[in-house]
Design an enzyme around this catalytic site. Sequence first.
Site, PDB file in Angstrom:
ATOM      1  N   ASP A 106       0.865  -1.184   0.000  1.00  0.00           N
ATOM      2  CA  ASP A 106       0.000   0.000   0.000  1.00  0.00           C
ATOM      3  C   ASP A 106       0.903   1.236   0.000  1.00  0.00           C
ATOM      4  O   ASP A 106       1.792   1.350   0.841  1.00  0.00           O
ATOM      5  CB  ASP A 106      -0.868  -0.024   1.271  1.00  0.00           C
ATOM      6  CG  ASP A 106      -2.305   0.401   1.000  1.00  0.00           C
ATOM      7  OD1 ASP A 106      -3.230  -0.369   1.300  1.00  0.00           O
ATOM      8  OD2 ASP A 106      -2.465   1.518   0.462  1.00  0.00           O
ATOM      9  N   ASP A 208      -3.144   4.668  -2.207  1.00  0.00           N
ATOM     10  CA  ASP A 208      -4.207   5.176  -1.351  1.00  0.00           C
ATOM     11  C   ASP A 208      -4.689   6.554  -1.813  1.00  0.00           C
ATOM     12  O   ASP A 208      -3.873   7.430  -2.107  1.00  0.00           O
ATOM     13  CB  ASP A 208      -3.673   5.264   0.079  1.00  0.00           C
ATOM     14  CG  ASP A 208      -4.772   5.503   1.086  1.00  0.00           C
ATOM     15  OD1 ASP A 208      -4.707   6.522   1.795  1.00  0.00           O
ATOM     16  OD2 ASP A 208      -5.710   4.685   1.122  1.00  0.00           O
ATOM     17  N   GLU A 262      -6.525   3.840  -5.725  1.00  0.00           N
ATOM     18  CA  GLU A 262      -7.826   3.994  -5.053  1.00  0.00           C
ATOM     19  C   GLU A 262      -8.305   5.389  -5.446  1.00  0.00           C
ATOM     20  O   GLU A 262      -7.625   6.365  -5.156  1.00  0.00           O
ATOM     21  CB  GLU A 262      -7.715   3.867  -3.543  1.00  0.00           C
ATOM     22  CG  GLU A 262      -9.075   3.920  -2.862  1.00  0.00           C
ATOM     23  CD  GLU A 262      -9.037   4.401  -1.433  1.00  0.00           C
ATOM     24  OE1 GLU A 262      -9.961   4.059  -0.670  1.00  0.00           O
ATOM     25  OE2 GLU A 262      -8.092   5.130  -1.066  1.00  0.00           O
ATOM     26  N   HIS A 337     -11.182  -3.309   3.327  1.00  0.00           N
ATOM     27  CA  HIS A 337     -11.041  -2.953   4.754  1.00  0.00           C
ATOM     28  C   HIS A 337     -11.815  -1.683   5.108  1.00  0.00           C
ATOM     29  O   HIS A 337     -11.895  -1.297   6.281  1.00  0.00           O
ATOM     30  CB  HIS A 337      -9.563  -2.733   5.065  1.00  0.00           C
ATOM     31  CG  HIS A 337      -8.991  -1.620   4.261  1.00  0.00           C
ATOM     32  ND1 HIS A 337      -8.833  -1.695   2.875  1.00  0.00           N
ATOM     33  CD2 HIS A 337      -8.605  -0.373   4.603  1.00  0.00           C
ATOM     34  CE1 HIS A 337      -8.364  -0.548   2.437  1.00  0.00           C
ATOM     35  NE2 HIS A 337      -8.218   0.272   3.465  1.00  0.00           N
TER      36      HIS A 337
HETATM   37  O1  TEU Z   1      -9.692   5.329   1.989  1.00  0.00           O
HETATM   38  C1  TEU Z   1     -10.145   6.480   1.332  1.00  0.00           C
HETATM   39  C2  TEU Z   1     -11.615   6.535   1.319  1.00  0.00           C
HETATM   40  O2  TEU Z   1     -12.208   6.987   0.431  1.00  0.00           O
HETATM   41  C3  TEU Z   1     -12.251   5.979   2.487  1.00  0.00           C
HETATM   42  O3  TEU Z   1     -12.028   6.853   3.459  1.00  0.00           O
HETATM   43  C4  TEU Z   1     -13.693   5.762   2.388  1.00  0.00           C
HETATM   44  O4  TEU Z   1     -14.382   6.762   1.843  1.00  0.00           O
HETATM   45  C5  TEU Z   1     -14.241   5.551   3.719  1.00  0.00           C
HETATM   46  O5  TEU Z   1     -13.491   4.608   4.330  1.00  0.00           O
HETATM   47  C6  TEU Z   1     -15.656   5.101   3.599  1.00  0.00           C
HETATM   48  O6  TEU Z   1     -16.080   4.400   4.701  1.00  0.00           O
HETATM   49  C7  TEU Z   1      -8.298   5.184   2.101  1.00  0.00           C
HETATM   50  C8  TEU Z   1      -7.992   3.925   2.887  1.00  0.00           C
HETATM   51  O7  TEU Z   1      -8.493   2.824   2.180  1.00  0.00           O
HETATM   52  C9  TEU Z   1      -8.660   4.077   4.248  1.00  0.00           C
HETATM   53  O8  TEU Z   1      -8.516   2.897   5.017  1.00  0.00           O
HETATM   54  C10 TEU Z   1      -7.982   5.231   4.961  1.00  0.00           C
HETATM   55  O9  TEU Z   1      -8.665   5.465   6.158  1.00  0.00           O
HETATM   56  C11 TEU Z   1      -8.041   6.482   4.094  1.00  0.00           C
HETATM   57  O10 TEU Z   1      -7.712   6.273   2.735  1.00  0.00           O
HETATM   58  C12 TEU Z   1      -6.998   7.451   4.581  1.00  0.00           C
HETATM   59  O11 TEU Z   1      -5.728   6.938   4.305  1.00  0.00           O
END
Ligand code: TEU
Length: 568
Positions: A106, A208, A262, A337
């Site tokens: 990641d 991310d 993402e 997750h």
């Molecule tokens: O997630 C980005 C994101 O869009 C998420 O925050 C999502 O919208 C949210 O979880 C909805 O429930 C990434 C990672 O996957 C996440 O685990 C991190 O918390 C976030 O970025 C910050 O790094």
Amino acid sequence: MQKEKHLELNRQWWKEGIVYQIYPRSFQDTSGNGIGDLRGIIKRLDYIKSLGVDIIWLNPVYESPNDDNGYDISDYRSIMKEFGTMADFDELLAGMKERGLRLVMDLVVNHSSDEHRWFQESRKSRANPYRDYYHWWPAEKGIPPKRWSFFDVESNAWKYDQQTDAYYLHCFSVKQPDLKWENPKLREEIYDLMRFWFDKGVDGFRMDVISFISKDTDFPKLPEKYNGEFIPFYANGPKLHDYLLEMNQKVLSQYDVMTVGEAPGVHIDEALQFVNEDRNELNMFFHFDLMSLDRETGETFMMQKEPWKLTEFKKIHSDWDGVFANKGWGSMYLNNHDFPRSVSRWGNDSKTHWYNSATMLQTFLLTMRGTPYFYYGEEIGMTNIKFETLSDYRDINTINRAETIRQQGGNLEAFIENEKDASRDNARTPMQWDSSENAGFSVENPWISVNGNCREGINVAAQEADTHSVLNYFRKMVQLRKSHLTLIYGEYQLLLPENEQVYAYTRSLEKECYLILLSFSEDRATVHFDEMSGTQAKLLISNDDANTRVDNGTFEVRPYQAMVYKLF
Ligand code: TEU
């Protein structure tokens, strides 16, 4: 013939691979502290290999104060102590390569931790050489224009810092300051740390919130049209594609690696800008259209659960398949997750329908075009845990949302009820290896509760022994995909678009054609295809009793049944 087909199909390992995502904190504890670790993954490598998957996506394992479970990195070149050492990491990587497994890590570079040396330096003084590694708004310019934060209790993405009388930007928690990609020195730092991991033998990065890295550094007032819907605004920074191209030229193109971004806030019309091979940016990305299908982001960002229709589900997947039909490549996922478990969200985790819907959803991901991503536990049908009380939660997203609602005198009970379906912690409970107290995850009390249904057959040990288990169906379905190139590269054709019970489509490549029938309904259904009367349909696999041969185009479909037929 083979060579032309290969070229014509533009075959790639990351298109034919099946990805298994591991949330290291919840996979296997070997150190006895109730927290999963790298040696735990080493212990389970043969199990992972036995699934037939090819690529492991590992959520962050870098040094971190864990304000957001590792998505707040304080040192990009070292391993989180709770998870182990760099020696453990090297042994893990070696163990994967021995088994022909690839590792995707990641890359969390939209923001760092506020405990990272860069930020510690940056906040010291306005003249500090690291000042421009982050976004600062000097207080004498007044209150900075509103920006929303995902996790901040006041949802405010600007944090005032007395040290230099200025505000810094954090789209996520106050301990996750956004990095300033507009600074070429910062970009070079990031390219260097990517090379560090690629030189170690890592095979790719999941990036991310990569769609957020470019900002309009004048920080203009948010245009009216984005009010309440700020994510698309965050995802359209002016230099985003310049940075992705530069990253590809300077780093990615130097290695045989895979990239998946993402990309919250990216609209389907912008998709090919990211993954059209001719643009040399990314291989694929995660869009959020499905992830927002059954939720309305209410005030305070409470992800209000909303009913959804199968026709909408089918339209999302058919539209995105269409985008990548000739250029680019897609990613297929139903959970990870950050979202609730797929069988509880898209299937039906009641005793009656759990088995069929868990295996039906596996069949869906393994018969669609695009690289399939499975989340640990999805191979055994793990479900949401649906915590009853706030004290059960560990996730900053839920804990801070609850605090926002409490401060605003909102309805906390309704929030807790909604979190049973919506929370991220539903996806973060320990892997269920057996039916013992801590499900074989740890001897000590786990950092988050184990789902008690590990004692109702939802565990690896029980399912290993049962040839008809969700686990063994998963293995069979994986082998079916791997032995049929058509299920990977074949053209996708949606059938019966208006049917609200059954998702039907074909996959065809040259003379080969397969029919896939998936029930998303608690009730039986009968579907008929005029164009198939007289076509022979031979059953290849089903998760329930099915007619092995059909030649009149009419198919009986049981609740949550999945069937894959070869047509000829
Ligand atoms: O997630 C980005 C994101 O869009 C998420 O925050 C999502 O919208 C949210 O979880 C909805 O429930 C990434 C990672 O996957 C996440 O685990 C991190 O918390 C976030 O970025 C910050 O790094």
